[in-house]
Design an enzyme around this catalytic site. Structure first.
Site, PDB file in Angstrom:
ATOM      1  N   HIS A 192     -16.024 -36.685  41.949  1.00  0.00           N
ATOM      2  CA  HIS A 192     -14.572 -36.830  41.130  1.00  0.00           C
ATOM      3  C   HIS A 192     -14.445 -35.058  41.033  1.00  0.00           C
ATOM      4  CE1 HIS A 192     -10.777 -36.736  38.683  1.00  0.00           C
ATOM      5  NE2 HIS A 192     -11.025 -35.931  39.035  1.00  0.00           N
ATOM      6  N   HIS A 194     -10.638 -26.303  38.535  1.00  0.00           N
ATOM      7  CA  HIS A 194     -12.073 -26.020  37.419  1.00  0.00           C
ATOM      8  C   HIS A 194     -12.145 -24.937  38.225  1.00  0.00           C
ATOM      9  CE1 HIS A 194     -10.661 -30.266  36.076  1.00  0.00           C
ATOM     10  NE2 HIS A 194     -10.453 -30.542  37.418  1.00  0.00           N
ATOM     11  N   GLU A 238      -9.282 -30.004  43.192  1.00  0.00           N
ATOM     12  CA  GLU A 238     -10.325 -29.452  42.418  1.00  0.00           C
ATOM     13  C   GLU A 238     -11.011 -27.881  42.735  1.00  0.00           C
ATOM     14  OE1 GLU A 238     -12.337 -32.086  40.380  1.00  0.00           O
ATOM     15  OE2 GLU A 238     -10.272 -32.849  40.692  1.00  0.00           O
TER      16      GLU A 238
END
Length: 250
Positions: free
Chosen positions: A66, A128, A124
């Protein structure tokens, strides 16, 4: 799963002078001013994995990636920290860095249950990856545009490869089943033993179906070439104590 280095930077050559002798992130007793060598505020790293079965994604005998999230030490998260570095065409960025084999691996093990892998990777990174203090462009000598994103994907994949959740469960006799249910303690005990004493957080949906796992780390030095220090989950996931379903992928 002791503290370890799981690979270094772009082509294995991007390094820092940070070392790993300083305090681990979230464990400093004095204010750290060099945030190129000390991850802050996002020093509680979370390596998250999916077990997708509806629809199924990834290999039948592996969880999938993930992300690798820099959570704050107080269990909050900063996200989307630098929109100016919201790179698109992650595949092209990695290809241009000579990382075709990494792209191939990600196409197998870093896949979404909806949308395209490319859009997932872009999300992602922008959500992040841009929040890592140790991946700021100013932290990289001779920086070239996008180099820090390449490092992010390299390190996330390398860490994932040290966390074979499926295999660790299977070695304890826990394999996906259409009929069996499992207790939380049996799942976590198997993973804690296999990882060397570190307990992850397990997440289930409203039907008690296991679908995600959080492995937690602190970091010594820079994400570029530092050392991941495993820790037990600071809070529990959402799975109940019993009746957990771990269905096979189709």
């Amino acid at each position: 799963m002791s503290p370890r280095d799981v690979g270094t930077g772009l082509f294995g050559r991007t390094t820092t002078n940070c070392g790993t002798s300083g305090p681990a992130s979230c464990h400093n007793t004095t204010i750290q001013t060099n945030l190129c060598c000390f991850e802050a505020p996002g020093g509680l790293l979370v390596q998250t994995q999916f077990w997708d079965t509806n629809p199924s994604t990834g290999p039948l005998n592996s969880w999938t990636i993930h992300g690798l999230w820099p959570g704050d030490c107080d269990l909050t998260y900063d996200t989307s920290c630098d929109p100016s570095r919201d790179y698109t065409d992650i595949t092209g960025l990695l290809d241009n860095a000579g990382q075709q084999s990494l792209v191939s691996y990600m196409d197998t093990y870093w896949v979404p249950n909806s949308g395209t892998p490319e859009s997932f990777w872009e999300h992602e990174w922008s959500t992040h990856g841009t929040c890592y203090s140790t991946l700021q462009p100013s932290c990289i000598t001779g920086y070239t545009t996008g180099e820090e994103a390449v490092i992010f994907f390299e390190r996330a994949v390398a860490l994932f490869q040290t966390l074979p959740t499926y295999t660790w469960l299977a070695n304890a006799g826990i394999t996906p089943s259409s009929t069996a249910t499992f207790t939380l303690s049996s799942l976590t005990n198997a993973l804690t033993t296999a990882s060397g004493g570190y307990t992850p957080a397990l997440y289930c949906d409203s039907s008690h179906v296991l679908y995600q796992i959080y492995w937690y780390f602190n970091l010594k030095g820079s994400l570029i070439d530092g050392q991941f220090v495993p820790i037990s989950a600071p809070r529990a996931g959402s799975c109940p104590s019993s009746g957990i379903h771990y269905p096979p992928k189709s």
